[in-house]
Design an enzyme around this catalytic site. Sequence first.
Site, mmCIF file in Angstrom:
data_model
loop_
_atom_site.group_PDB
_atom_site.id
_atom_site.type_symbol
_atom_site.label_atom_id
_atom_site.label_comp_id
_atom_site.label_asym_id
_atom_site.label_seq_id
_atom_site.Cartn_x
_atom_site.Cartn_y
_atom_site.Cartn_z
ATOM 1 N N ARG A 152 0.838 -1.195 0.000
ATOM 2 C CA ARG A 152 0.000 0.000 0.000
ATOM 3 C C ARG A 152 0.876 1.250 0.000
ATOM 4 O O ARG A 152 1.871 1.312 0.711
ATOM 5 C CB ARG A 152 -0.917 0.009 1.224
ATOM 6 C CG ARG A 152 -1.816 -1.218 1.270
ATOM 7 C CD ARG A 152 -2.784 -1.204 2.408
ATOM 8 N NE ARG A 152 -3.578 -2.429 2.428
ATOM 9 C CZ ARG A 152 -4.526 -2.694 3.320
ATOM 10 N NH1 ARG A 152 -4.824 -1.801 4.258
ATOM 11 N NH2 ARG A 152 -5.190 -3.837 3.274
ATOM 12 N N ARG A 159 1.651 1.716 10.320
ATOM 13 C CA ARG A 159 1.253 1.976 8.932
ATOM 14 C C ARG A 159 2.487 1.837 8.053
ATOM 15 O O ARG A 159 3.383 2.677 8.091
ATOM 16 C CB ARG A 159 0.636 3.365 8.792
ATOM 17 C CG ARG A 159 -0.217 3.517 7.528
ATOM 18 C CD ARG A 159 -0.953 4.827 7.501
ATOM 19 N NE ARG A 159 -1.978 4.960 8.511
ATOM 20 C CZ ARG A 159 -3.180 4.392 8.462
ATOM 21 N NH1 ARG A 159 -3.496 3.616 7.437
ATOM 22 N NH2 ARG A 159 -4.063 4.583 9.423
ATOM 23 N N GLU A 192 -6.998 0.211 14.948
ATOM 24 C CA GLU A 192 -7.710 -0.799 14.151
ATOM 25 C C GLU A 192 -6.798 -1.981 13.856
ATOM 26 O O GLU A 192 -5.670 -1.815 13.380
ATOM 27 C CB GLU A 192 -8.190 -0.181 12.841
ATOM 28 C CG GLU A 192 -8.971 -1.166 11.974
ATOM 29 C CD GLU A 192 -9.153 -0.697 10.538
ATOM 30 O OE1 GLU A 192 -9.425 -1.555 9.688
ATOM 31 O OE2 GLU A 192 -8.997 0.513 10.290
ATOM 32 N N ARG A 249 0.194 -5.084 13.035
ATOM 33 C CA ARG A 249 -0.599 -4.532 14.132
ATOM 34 C C ARG A 249 -0.842 -5.564 15.227
ATOM 35 O O ARG A 249 -0.989 -5.204 16.402
ATOM 36 C CB ARG A 249 -1.905 -3.942 13.602
ATOM 37 C CG ARG A 249 -1.640 -2.745 12.705
ATOM 38 C CD ARG A 249 -2.867 -1.959 12.361
ATOM 39 N NE ARG A 249 -2.550 -0.900 11.403
ATOM 40 C CZ ARG A 249 -3.426 -0.062 10.904
ATOM 41 N NH1 ARG A 249 -4.699 -0.136 11.265
ATOM 42 N NH2 ARG A 249 -3.050 0.866 10.034
#
Length: 485
Positions: free
Chosen positions: A307, A322, A394, A449
């Site tokens: 990403r 991230r 998240e 995560r």
Amino acid sequence: PKLLLPRCNPHSHSQQLPLLIRAFSSSAVHAIPTTTASDPGLKTRWKAAIDFKWIRDNKDAVAANIKNRNSAANLDLVLHLYDKMLALQKEVERLREERNAVASKMKGKLEPSERPRLIEEGKNLKERLASLEEDLVRLIDELQQEAQCIPNMTHPDVPIGEEDSSVVRKMVGSQREFGFPVKDHLELGKELDLFDFDAAAEVSGSKFYYLKNEAVLLEMALINWTLSEVMKRGFTPLTTPEIVRSSVVEKCGFQPRAETTQVYSIVGADQCLIGTAEIPLGGLHMDSILSESTLPLKYVAHSHCFRTEAGAAGAATRGLYRVHQFSKLEMFVLCRPEDSDACLEELIGIEEELFASLGFHFKTLDMASADLGAPAFRKFDVEAWMPGLGRYGEISSASNCTDYQSRRLGIRYRPSSEASSPTGNQKKGKNTPTQFVHTLNATACAVPRMIICLLENYQQEDGSVIIPDPLRPFMGGLHRIQYKY
């Protein structure tokens, strides 16, 4: 982690955005007609089975949904282009009938003076028809481009508003109380020699990383433990291609050519790196008709995900939170329309069971309308407590995309006669009308995560980190990560 979808701009020269697919399945689809232009060089991109008649008949509900989703879609223009297309289609059909009538007359007995007139009339009709057919092809493309911006419809129970309007539907566990200063995963990883961000930045750039020592074992343990647990629930394991055609990315509802896209495109090739295994899983049964007896089809796929994280910055995105590349296990379901609500509950239930087994404190959210990606009819997010970051983050999501993706991907199923006819008199087999399946996706394990949660929640006062019981058999019996020296 969610793959963010940028706002749609159909007039950007670099964009090929996804098409509208309405939320509810229908065997009677008023889709765009197939038109072959006389110019062999005039080609159209792929087309979805878009129910424009339904959109026109329900334009108030569609307009409200566009507003609630903060979409930039231009519904009035879509409906104008649709009406214009229908009118042009009728004119094309009228000219075809005239051309055929002229051709029929040419086969009969004619006066000598009549034949040249019919030849000239046929020639004029052919030229006019070729011109109108080309206009129709271009109009269809324009209509599809504009319709690409309209999102899926929204479940009636979804809260309306921005992300802060999302509703907590479940809270599991409580925040751990520490009797010592809490470290974040970056500090723990440095002290325990688990990561190397500096070397990765030199090799690849920012937001890349090396995992080292027990962190490697932890990634493998998370993948293997999660895979074994999800397989117990009837999911078929897969590994997927990690490079896919751009059209497949678009058909799944993502935007590889948008200005703020999350998708990496390969220069010189009509291909992209996947941001989630949802994309190749969606393409697995593309352009096929499934038997109802095979549904639901439940898959769990391991892949690397790539990403761009365009626009992501700040302390909240530091470290592993991230990154540009990571490993993930993705669940994907294809089912009958009437089963998709239950399948979504099954997926979020699996996620909650997995995270509870690892001892995480987390909450499940019913996400608000403005936070839904274009394909989602409803989405649940799981946010886990990350004490080093001092906030919830998240770690997973589960979405019901209804028939939004299947109408683009061409995935149908053929119901049994009893299911498709109230009387039971309809013939089985090829005479039974097909319907579009519903597709759902959910994150079983996004490794970075999960590592953040494990390190920060299981850290000890002596600087070590305890391994949760379920993962120990997958780490060779290791109970604790300790200082190397």
